[in-house]
Motif scaffolding. Structure first.
Motif, PDB file in Angstrom:
ATOM      1  N   THR A 185      27.228   0.673   3.537  1.00 28.43           N
ATOM      2  CA  THR A 185      28.587   1.216   3.564  1.00 28.43           C
ATOM      3  C   THR A 185      29.557   0.225   4.174  1.00 28.43           C
ATOM      4  N   SER A 189      31.837  -0.908   1.279  1.00 30.21           N
ATOM      5  CA  SER A 189      33.062  -0.123   1.448  1.00 30.21           C
ATOM      6  C   SER A 189      34.052  -0.779   2.405  1.00 30.21           C
ATOM      7  N   GLY A 190      33.516  -1.329   3.521  1.00 32.59           N
ATOM      8  CA  GLY A 190      34.407  -1.915   4.510  1.00 32.59           C
ATOM      9  C   GLY A 190      34.831  -3.328   4.198  1.00 32.59           C
ATOM     10  N   VAL A 191      33.888  -4.167   3.751  1.00 30.92           N
ATOM     11  CA  VAL A 191      34.185  -5.589   3.522  1.00 30.92           C
ATOM     12  C   VAL A 191      34.624  -5.829   2.073  1.00 30.92           C
ATOM     13  N   LEU A 192      33.764  -5.462   1.117  1.00 31.03           N
ATOM     14  CA  LEU A 192      34.074  -5.733  -0.287  1.00 31.03           C
ATOM     15  C   LEU A 192      35.004  -4.691  -0.914  1.00 31.03           C
ATOM     16  N   ARG A 193      35.010  -3.474  -0.370  1.00 30.80           N
ATOM     17  CA  ARG A 193      35.885  -2.381  -0.845  1.00 30.80           C
ATOM     18  C   ARG A 193      35.691  -2.093  -2.343  1.00 30.80           C
ATOM     19  N   ILE A 194      34.444  -2.028  -2.753  1.00 31.14           N
ATOM     20  CA  ILE A 194      34.155  -1.724  -4.158  1.00 31.14           C
ATOM     21  C   ILE A 194      33.471  -0.365  -4.339  1.00 31.14           C
ATOM     22  N   PRO A 196      33.095   3.744  -2.529  1.00 30.06           N
ATOM     23  CA  PRO A 196      33.622   4.683  -1.531  1.00 30.06           C
ATOM     24  C   PRO A 196      32.583   4.968  -0.445  1.00 30.06           C
ATOM     25  N   ALA A 197      33.078   5.413   0.713  1.00 29.35           N
ATOM     26  CA  ALA A 197      32.202   5.605   1.868  1.00 29.35           C
ATOM     27  C   ALA A 197      31.927   7.066   2.188  1.00 29.35           C
ATOM     28  N   ASP A 202      36.625  11.014  -5.548  1.00 32.29           N
ATOM     29  CA  ASP A 202      37.842  10.541  -4.884  1.00 32.29           C
ATOM     30  C   ASP A 202      38.821  11.684  -4.635  1.00 32.29           C
ATOM     31  N   GLN A 219      30.254   6.342  -8.558  1.00 32.08           N
ATOM     32  CA  GLN A 219      30.512   5.389  -7.481  1.00 32.08           C
ATOM     33  C   GLN A 219      30.080   5.960  -6.132  1.00 32.08           C
ATOM     34  N   HIS A 220      30.334   7.236  -5.884  1.00 34.29           N
ATOM     35  CA  HIS A 220      29.907   7.865  -4.625  1.00 34.29           C
ATOM     36  C   HIS A 220      28.393   8.027  -4.568  1.00 34.29           C
TER      37      HIS A 220
END
Length: 356
Positions: A185, A189-194, A196-197, A202, A219-220
């Motif tokens: 995550t 989610s945090g670094v690459l942002r590709i 969702p966390a 959405d 994606q989730h």
């Protein structure tokens, strides 16, 4: 040939329907299934009894938590007594136990107090259970075949590439899945942002049968699926490699090499013998996989039984807690029963009654 067939048909006719049924019931595999079914029925009865007793033997009841410890006064006490009578908490324990089984056999698990107040627990469970199953079932099947394939190649081929894949899988298996999913995550989610966390789609989207919503759900789904798959693939790899090494040192493999059998053919024989003990581990892996899936659901907000259990425990919603644990127990027991039956079908010693 024809006379033998006629004789067999005549014997079957002479036995009659009762004889046919008796012969069918005496079949080794039918007896095996009956023993397993009886065992799991006893386990289910004992487990359900504990599910009933544990919360009731604890101090207080759900009504006390609904009002809180600071609520006092005559009106409050009367309201609590009326609610206890309405929900049956004031009745003797044996009567509550009989009512518990009566409701259970009718499929009535009560109503939620807090999480989804007033809604039937059975409906809540049925809405959440598919989210857990679409994680557990694909991960169990794919990890089984992928892990055994990696372990078999590492044990038989002993090439650099297969050894790297094996040690990577075993290393991943030593990592807790909830820790791995937090690392994934942070990375995706945090670094690459590709990816969702949190959640299962959405915010702002309306659930429906369209590509945008499906892509959001996928994606989730990716993070919990990858974390569980990576961890449990290594578990199968380790066991399969050990079994393949054992099989390659067996006498029939040396004899096959002397007869000039091809390496691919010998590997297929080794795989066939080595895969059978792996099926005995399906029960244990299934139980552990369900437990880790429930934790990951709570970590990532995936709306399965795990997140529901977490919400119900933190809000003291006893009917939902009991319903969630009941469904988890049923899934585990039913899964173990089906795996035992599958093992009996695959293993000819059990199917024919010649051993096992």
């Amino acid at each position: 040939m024809e006379s033998a067939t006629v004789t067999k048909m005549e014997k079957t006719k002479k036995r009659g329907p009762i004889g046919v049924i008796t012969g069918w019931l005496n079949h080794p595999f039918v007896r095996f299934v009956a023993k397993k079914a009886a065992f799991y029925l006893v386990v289910t009865f004992i487990a359900l009894t504990f599910i009933f007793l544990i919360p009731r033997l604890m101090p207080g009841n759900p009504i006390d938590y609904m009002f809180g410890g600071t609520a006092t006064g005559v009106d409050v006490q009367q309201a609590k007594e009326r609610l206890e009578a309405f929900y049956g908490f004031s009745k003797p324990l044996l009567e509550q136990y009989a009512n518990f089984w009566g409701q259970l056999l009718r499929g009535d698990l009560g109503q939620s107090f807090v999480v989804m107040r007033g809604r039937a627990v059975a409906t809540i469970i049925m809405d959440r259970l598919p989210f857990t199953l679409i994680l557990v079932v694909p991960v169990l099947i794919i990890s089984f075949f992928l892990g055994n394939w990696i372990g078999a190649r590492a044990g038989y081929l002993k090439s650099k590439r297969s050894d790297i894949a094996y040690f990577a899988a075993v290393f991943a298996n030593r990592m807790p899945s909830f820790w791995l999913v937090m690392i994934l995550t942070f990375l995706f989610s945090g670094v690459l942002r590709i990816l969702p966390a949190w959640g299962w789609y959405d915010p702002g989207l309306i659930p429906g049968w369209n590509f945008t919503f499906f892509l959001s759900v996928l994606q989730h789904y990716t993070l919990p699926f990858i974390a569980l798959l990576v961890v449990w693939t290594g578990a199968w790899s380790s066991g399969m490699r050990s079994m393949i090494i054992y099989e390659t040192n067996s006498g029939y493999m040396s004899y096959g090499q002397q007869l000039g059998f091809r390496k691919k053919k010998l590997m297929s024989y080794a795989n066939r013998n080595a895969i059978l003990p792996q099926f005995t581990g399906l029960n244990m892996i299934l139980n552990s996989l369900i437990g880790e899936t429930l934790v990951i659901e709570a970590v990532l907000g995936w709306p399965g039984i795990g997140l529901l259990s977490f919400d119900s425990i933190t809000s003291r919603d006893y009917p939902v807690i009991l319903g969630a644990f009941l469904v988890i127990m049923v899934v585990v027991i039913l899964g173990n029963f089906l795996i035992d039956i599958l093992y009996g079908i695959i293993d000819p010693r059990i199917r024919t009654g010649r051993g096992g």
